[in-house]
Structure formats: C-alpha cells, structure tokens
Design a protein around this motif. Structure first.
Motif, PDB file in Angstrom:
ATOM      1  N   SER A 140      34.301  43.394  22.521  1.00 47.62           N
ATOM      2  CA  SER A 140      33.150  42.529  22.288  1.00 47.62           C
ATOM      3  C   SER A 140      33.107  41.372  23.281  1.00 47.62           C
ATOM      4  O   SER A 140      32.052  41.036  23.825  1.00 47.62           O
ATOM      5  N   GLN A 141      34.252  40.794  23.536  1.00 48.42           N
ATOM      6  CA  GLN A 141      34.316  39.586  24.366  1.00 48.42           C
ATOM      7  C   GLN A 141      34.190  39.902  25.857  1.00 48.42           C
ATOM      8  O   GLN A 141      33.452  39.231  26.584  1.00 48.42           O
ATOM      9  N   ALA A 142      34.886  40.934  26.317  1.00 46.36           N
ATOM     10  CA  ALA A 142      34.922  41.250  27.749  1.00 46.36           C
ATOM     11  C   ALA A 142      33.874  42.279  28.153  1.00 46.36           C
ATOM     12  O   ALA A 142      33.495  42.359  29.321  1.00 46.36           O
ATOM     13  N   GLY A 143      33.426  43.109  27.193  1.00 42.46           N
ATOM     14  CA  GLY A 143      32.416  44.118  27.487  1.00 42.46           C
ATOM     15  C   GLY A 143      33.005  45.476  27.802  1.00 42.46           C
ATOM     16  O   GLY A 143      34.187  45.607  28.125  1.00 42.46           O
ATOM     17  N   PRO A 144      32.174  46.528  27.721  1.00 42.87           N
ATOM     18  CA  PRO A 144      32.666  47.897  27.882  1.00 42.87           C
ATOM     19  C   PRO A 144      33.205  48.229  29.271  1.00 42.87           C
ATOM     20  O   PRO A 144      34.134  49.029  29.402  1.00 42.87           O
ATOM     21  N   GLU A 145      32.637  47.627  30.319  1.00 43.86           N
ATOM     22  CA  GLU A 145      33.108  47.932  31.670  1.00 43.86           C
ATOM     23  C   GLU A 145      34.552  47.459  31.865  1.00 43.86           C
ATOM     24  O   GLU A 145      35.410  48.200  32.359  1.00 43.86           O
ATOM     25  N   LYS A 146      34.828  46.241  31.454  1.00 43.61           N
ATOM     26  CA  LYS A 146      36.196  45.720  31.534  1.00 43.61           C
ATOM     27  C   LYS A 146      37.137  46.530  30.635  1.00 43.61           C
ATOM     28  O   LYS A 146      38.287  46.805  30.995  1.00 43.61           O
ATOM     29  N   TYR A 147      36.633  46.897  29.452  1.00 42.76           N
ATOM     30  CA  TYR A 147      37.444  47.682  28.512  1.00 42.76           C
ATOM     31  C   TYR A 147      37.891  48.989  29.173  1.00 42.76           C
ATOM     32  O   TYR A 147      39.065  49.365  29.103  1.00 42.76           O
ATOM     33  N   ASP A 148      36.947  49.669  29.814  1.00 44.83           N
ATOM     34  CA  ASP A 148      37.279  50.929  30.488  1.00 44.83           C
ATOM     35  C   ASP A 148      38.285  50.711  31.605  1.00 44.83           C
ATOM     36  O   ASP A 148      39.199  51.518  31.805  1.00 44.83           O
ATOM     37  N   GLN A 149      38.105  49.636  32.348  1.00 42.01           N
ATOM     38  CA  GLN A 149      39.022  49.352  33.458  1.00 42.01           C
ATOM     39  C   GLN A 149      40.434  49.083  32.945  1.00 42.01           C
ATOM     40  O   GLN A 149      41.416  49.587  33.499  1.00 42.01           O
ATOM     41  N   LEU A 150      40.533  48.302  31.874  1.00 40.96           N
ATOM     42  CA  LEU A 150      41.852  47.990  31.325  1.00 40.96           C
ATOM     43  C   LEU A 150      42.493  49.239  30.725  1.00 40.96           C
ATOM     44  O   LEU A 150      43.702  49.463  30.863  1.00 40.96           O
ATOM     45  N   ALA A 151      41.676  50.072  30.074  1.00 41.21           N
ATOM     46  CA  ALA A 151      42.197  51.295  29.464  1.00 41.21           C
ATOM     47  C   ALA A 151      42.804  52.230  30.502  1.00 41.21           C
ATOM     48  O   ALA A 151      43.769  52.957  30.217  1.00 41.21           O
ATOM     49  N   GLN A 152      42.258  52.205  31.717  1.00 42.80           N
ATOM     50  CA  GLN A 152      42.780  53.056  32.794  1.00 42.80           C
ATOM     51  C   GLN A 152      43.758  52.307  33.704  1.00 42.80           C
ATOM     52  O   GLN A 152      44.209  52.856  34.708  1.00 42.80           O
ATOM     53  N   HIS A 153      44.081  51.079  33.331  1.00 45.51           N
ATOM     54  CA  HIS A 153      44.931  50.197  34.123  1.00 45.51           C
ATOM     55  C   HIS A 153      44.393  49.997  35.541  1.00 45.51           C
ATOM     56  O   HIS A 153      45.141  49.904  36.516  1.00 45.51           O
ATOM     57  N   GLN A 154      43.063  49.918  35.630  1.00 45.75           N
ATOM     58  CA  GLN A 154      42.422  49.611  36.908  1.00 45.75           C
ATOM     59  C   GLN A 154      42.355  48.104  37.139  1.00 45.75           C
ATOM     60  O   GLN A 154      42.111  47.655  38.260  1.00 45.75           O
ATOM     61  N   ILE A 155      42.500  47.333  36.078  1.00 43.73           N
ATOM     62  CA  ILE A 155      42.739  45.901  36.184  1.00 43.73           C
ATOM     63  C   ILE A 155      44.054  45.617  35.464  1.00 43.73           C
ATOM     64  O   ILE A 155      44.489  46.399  34.610  1.00 43.73           O
ATOM     65  N   LYS A 156      44.670  44.525  35.817  1.00 40.85           N
ATOM     66  CA  LYS A 156      45.975  44.206  35.227  1.00 40.85           C
ATOM     67  C   LYS A 156      45.820  43.509  33.885  1.00 40.85           C
ATOM     68  O   LYS A 156      44.798  42.884  33.601  1.00 40.85           O
ATOM     69  N   TRP A 157      46.867  43.618  33.089  1.00 46.72           N
ATOM     70  CA  TRP A 157      46.873  42.941  31.788  1.00 46.72           C
ATOM     71  C   TRP A 157      47.023  41.422  31.941  1.00 46.72           C
ATOM     72  O   TRP A 157      46.896  40.690  30.964  1.00 46.72           O
ATOM     73  N   THR A 158      47.242  40.969  33.143  1.00 50.58           N
ATOM     74  CA  THR A 158      47.261  39.527  33.402  1.00 50.58           C
ATOM     75  C   THR A 158      45.869  39.002  33.749  1.00 50.58           C
ATOM     76  O   THR A 158      45.706  37.802  34.019  1.00 50.58           O
ATOM     77  N   ASP A 159      44.866  39.878  33.739  1.00 50.02           N
ATOM     78  CA  ASP A 159      43.489  39.462  34.009  1.00 50.02           C
ATOM     79  C   ASP A 159      43.070  38.363  33.027  1.00 50.02           C
ATOM     80  O   ASP A 159      43.490  38.345  31.868  1.00 50.02           O
ATOM     81  N   ASP A 160      42.231  37.462  33.495  1.00 50.98           N
ATOM     82  CA  ASP A 160      41.784  36.345  32.655  1.00 50.98           C
ATOM     83  C   ASP A 160      41.142  36.827  31.350  1.00 50.98           C
ATOM     84  O   ASP A 160      41.243  36.170  30.309  1.00 50.98           O
ATOM     85  N   SER A 161      40.479  38.003  31.402  1.00 50.29           N
ATOM     86  CA  SER A 161      39.807  38.522  30.203  1.00 50.29           C
ATOM     87  C   SER A 161      40.821  38.882  29.121  1.00 50.29           C
ATOM     88  O   SER A 161      40.541  38.733  27.924  1.00 50.29           O
ATOM     89  N   VAL A 162      41.996  39.350  29.526  1.00 41.87           N
ATOM     90  CA  VAL A 162      43.047  39.687  28.564  1.00 41.87           C
ATOM     91  C   VAL A 162      43.624  38.417  27.949  1.00 41.87           C
ATOM     92  O   VAL A 162      43.820  38.324  26.729  1.00 41.87           O
ATOM     93  N   VAL A 163      43.901  37.447  28.788  1.00 45.16           N
ATOM     94  CA  VAL A 163      44.438  36.174  28.297  1.00 45.16           C
ATOM     95  C   VAL A 163      43.458  35.533  27.319  1.00 45.16           C
ATOM     96  O   VAL A 163      43.852  34.998  26.272  1.00 45.16           O
ATOM     97  N   ARG A 164      42.178  35.626  27.643  1.00 45.29           N
ATOM     98  CA  ARG A 164      41.153  35.048  26.767  1.00 45.29           C
ATOM     99  C   ARG A 164      41.152  35.759  25.402  1.00 45.29           C
ATOM    100  O   ARG A 164      41.088  35.108  24.346  1.00 45.29           O
ATOM    101  N   ALA A 165      41.229  37.083  25.409  1.00 49.75           N
ATOM    102  CA  ALA A 165      41.239  37.843  24.149  1.00 49.75           C
ATOM    103  C   ALA A 165      42.492  37.546  23.334  1.00 49.75           C
ATOM    104  O   ALA A 165      42.432  37.409  22.103  1.00 49.75           O
TER     105      ALA A 165
END
Length: 444
Positions: free
Chosen positions: A216-241
C-alpha cells in the motif's frame, strides 16, 4: 507456503489435530477415488500430491470425485507434508513420482521448472485459464516464458478480523485508513481489550504484516522489484515500511500482552485470543482463513460474530490485496502425465472450483465461478474482492523468495522480523540485516 506454520495458518484445525490427521492419511497411503464405469480415462489412475490435511483434503477429494465421475479415472491423493520440494524430489529419485502436485509457493514452482520436472500446460488448459483467471495468475505460474502452474486455490491475505462485541463496547467502527486502524486499536485498549493478537511465534504472519503495509505504501511496482530482489532491502521504501510497522509493534496498547506474549503466540492461538471463550484482544490480522478457524474451533459465525474489514490503505496509498495460492503442475516423471494434464484442464474451469466453494474453506481466483456457489455471504464477499482486484493482486512476497530467506523457521526474514517485533527501535538496522540475508539467498 506451505512451511510448517503456513499449514497452520491455512487450516481450521489446531496444529496437533492437523498432525494426527496427516499421519493417519499417510499411514493409509492417502485417499483414493474409484473409477466410474466407462469414461475416456477408465482404467487409468491419476496420483495427486499436496499439503492439504483434514477438512481441506476431504473437500479436495470431492473435486477429485467429480473428475472421476466425468472421466472414469481413478484418483489417489498423497499427503506431501509441509516440505513439498523435499517430498517431490525424493519421489522422483525413487521412481514413484505423482502425476500432479499442488504447489503452494511461487519459489518452489520456479525450482521445479528449473530442475526440468514440469510439463507445460496443454493448449486447452492454458486457453481455459486465460478465460477464467486474471493475467497476474498466469504470470505467477510462468517460468522463463513457459506456463506451468495453474492456480486453483487462493487466499485473500488482506483481511482484518474482529469481535463485533469488542467494537460495540468501545464505540468504534471499521477503520478505513491505517492511521484510523491504530486509533481504533488504542480506543479498544482504553475500553479494556488490547487491539491485536499477533502470532509472532509464526514468523510468516509478520511477513504478511510487512507485505500489506509495503504494497500500500510503496506501490505495486516497488513491491514487484523487492520480491525479485531487483532493489535492495536497504531501500528507503523498506525502511519506511518497517518504521510504520514498528509503530504498531512498540505499542503495548496495540499488541496484546506486548511483544513477549506475541512471540509465544502461534496462529491458531492468536485467533483463539479474539474469538475463544476468554478473549484477550479485539482484532487479529490474517487471511480469509481466520473465519474458518473461528467457525470450526470456536463456533463463531463469519459475518455475524466474527467479522472482517479490508486491510486499510497506508499513507494515502491504495488498499492492498495480497494473496497466496496453490498451483497445480504436472510432473514429467509421473506414471500418467497425460491423464494428469486432463485433471488440470478440469481444474481450470469453474465446475471444479464451485464444488469446493460449496463445501467451504476455499477461495478461487477463477472469475467464472458463480458467487452463489459459496456457502456464506462472508466468503462470497471475500472471493468477489479477490477476483475484482484483477491484476492489482500481488502474491505473498515471502512465498516468491528462496526458502532460505522467505520460508525457513528461525532464519532469514522470519527470524529478523521476530527480532524486530522484540525490539523495533532500529528499522534501518533491520533493513540491513534483511538485505544481507536476501543477498545470500538470491545469490546476488
């Protein structure tokens, strides 16, 4: 899904009862359905393996009975236990592979495909699925461009269940935003009943909390990227969640008994704490299967004395729809893969799903299933919500991850989020730990 705790979250049985039933079924060699006289598959046998025990297994056998009546094939259901990957690997190695496997994790389906174990869906099964399922379900059943997995059973994991009497006593109504959810929880606590029973002993429930907030907070595009580890778990969106989740975890008004109690509470007990004879909380977050546990274990009627509302939108985002599900696949190594594929063609249509829908404890992602097939209004509403979400549905992120990260008790994401529940003071440090474990598991 279906790690040990994941089985607990999907069944309306207590863990002990489920284990007894699973052992009994295994000792008996699984269930069999005899052939009808005549039929195009008369004299043939289709062996199906899956994690289901108890009422889930019983109701799936009703679906297999209908396939037998239609085709004449004999069917055998073999309980796989929680570790489907190990079970199937050992069966293939021993030359006794099932024809069809109900796979409960995207990550396991991908593993099977990469091992070369899977037969692509037939043209007929793929066409029927294209007419009945939202494209997102095809995406989750596809590996490297080949369609292998037909999603038959789904879970709606964006539902918050509550005791209506607790809401009435506190004078609150169903919240429509995450901020309102926390406010409602604190009002509940002020009236004498803490907000949430949290099943922290089962790490998968904590991943579900994170996933709903993140989607909900980061949106589906970021969700897909994180699910495939295309962005790191240290991304600001993860810290925010994590920061948002930490606000809940650190508040003793919101977590019944505090973190220490939550970490000693498994999923069935969390439902008991809301709907059992001695309630200790007003709400429990988890999937649609909460209603089944409340009904079967504590005599509650979903929609009457066990109600739910959608997981609310976070920080102005869209309300999340996180799902899980079981995909049917055909093994090349099975003794009768041709008949196995005919079973998948049957499962792809609305008839098979309607049978289980009528029996209860089931949601179908199949958009052609008549809502009237569901046994009660609550399930009907949940199923409609899942289908109407269409391509905005996102599959459980931890189920998409390698098991070492997203599905292992006492390790990876489960353990790190349990540690975060115990001490949510450092979201950034928690994100760094998650990234270190994810990098090892994904190999990048």
């Amino acid at each position: 899904m279906r790690r040990p705790a994941k089985t607990a979250r999907r069944t309306a049985l207590t863990a002990a009862t489920a284990l007894v039933l699973a052992l009994t079924a295994t000792a008996c060699g699984g269930g069999t359905t005899g052939p009808a006289s005549g039929g195009e598959l008369s004299g043939q046998t289709v062996t199906v393996a899956g994690v289901w025990t108890g009422s889930e297994q019983k109701n799936f056998k009703k679906v297999l009975d209908a396939f037998t009546a239609k085709t004449g094939a004999k069917t055998v259901f073999v309980p796989s236990g929680d570790n489907v990957s190990t079970f199937v690997g050992s069966k293939i190695e021993g030359g006794n592979a099932p024809d069809v496997v109900m796979v409960p994790q995207v990550g396991v389906l991908k593993q099977f495909a990469k091992e070369g174990w899977l037969q692509p869906l037939s043209e007929e099964a793929a066409k029927t699925a294209g007419d009945t399922l939202a494209p997102v379900w095809r995406t989750y059943g596809t590996v490297d461009g080949t369609y292998y997995g037909l999603y038959f059973k789904a879970a709606h994991k964006s539902t918050v269940w509550y005791a209506p009497d607790a809401f009435t006593q506190a004078g609150v109504t169903e919240p429509t935003s995450y901020a309102d959810l926390l406010k409602t929880g604190r009002t509940l606590a002020d009236s004498g009943r803490p907000a949430f029973a949290i099943a922290g002993e089962d790490g998968w429930t904590l991943t579900d909390w994170f996933e709903n907030i993140y989607l909900s907070q980061a949106g589906p595009e970021k969700y897909d990227q994180l699910a495939q580890h295309q962005i790191k778990w240290t991304d600001d969106s993860v810290v925010r969640a994590l920061t948002t989740l930490g606000e809940l975890f650190k508040d003793k008004q919101l977590v019944a008994g505090g973190a220490q109690t939550a970490l000693q509470t498994d999923f069935p007990t969390s439902v008991e704490h809301v709907f059992g004879p001695q309630p200790k909380a007003g709400m429990v977050y988890e999937g649609d299967f909460v209603g089944g546990v409340a009904k079967d274990q504590f005599g509650k009627t979903p929609g009457k004395d066990a109600k739910f509302f959608p997981f609310p939108a976070v920080d102005g985002g869209k309300a999340p729809v996180v799902s899980g599900g079981d995909a049917a696949v055909v093994l090349k190594q099975g003794k009768n893969p041709k008949a196995g594929m005919e079973l998948l063609e049957f499962l792809a249509g609305p008839e098979a799903a309607a049978i289980w829908a009528g029996a209860g404890g089931f949601l179908s992602p199949n958009g052609k299933v008549d809502p009237a097939a569901y046994a009660d209004d609550t399930t009907r509403s949940t199923a409609r919500s899942l289908v109407e979400a269409g391509d905005s549905v996102r599959f459980d992120m931890s189920d998409q991850a390698p098991a070492a990260f997203g599905g292992t008790k006492g390790a990876g994401e489960w353990k790190i989020l349990q540690d975060f529940l115990r001490d949510p003071s450092d979201p950034q440090g928690t994100a760094a730990k998650l990234e270190a474990e994810a990098a090892k598991a994904y190999g990048n």
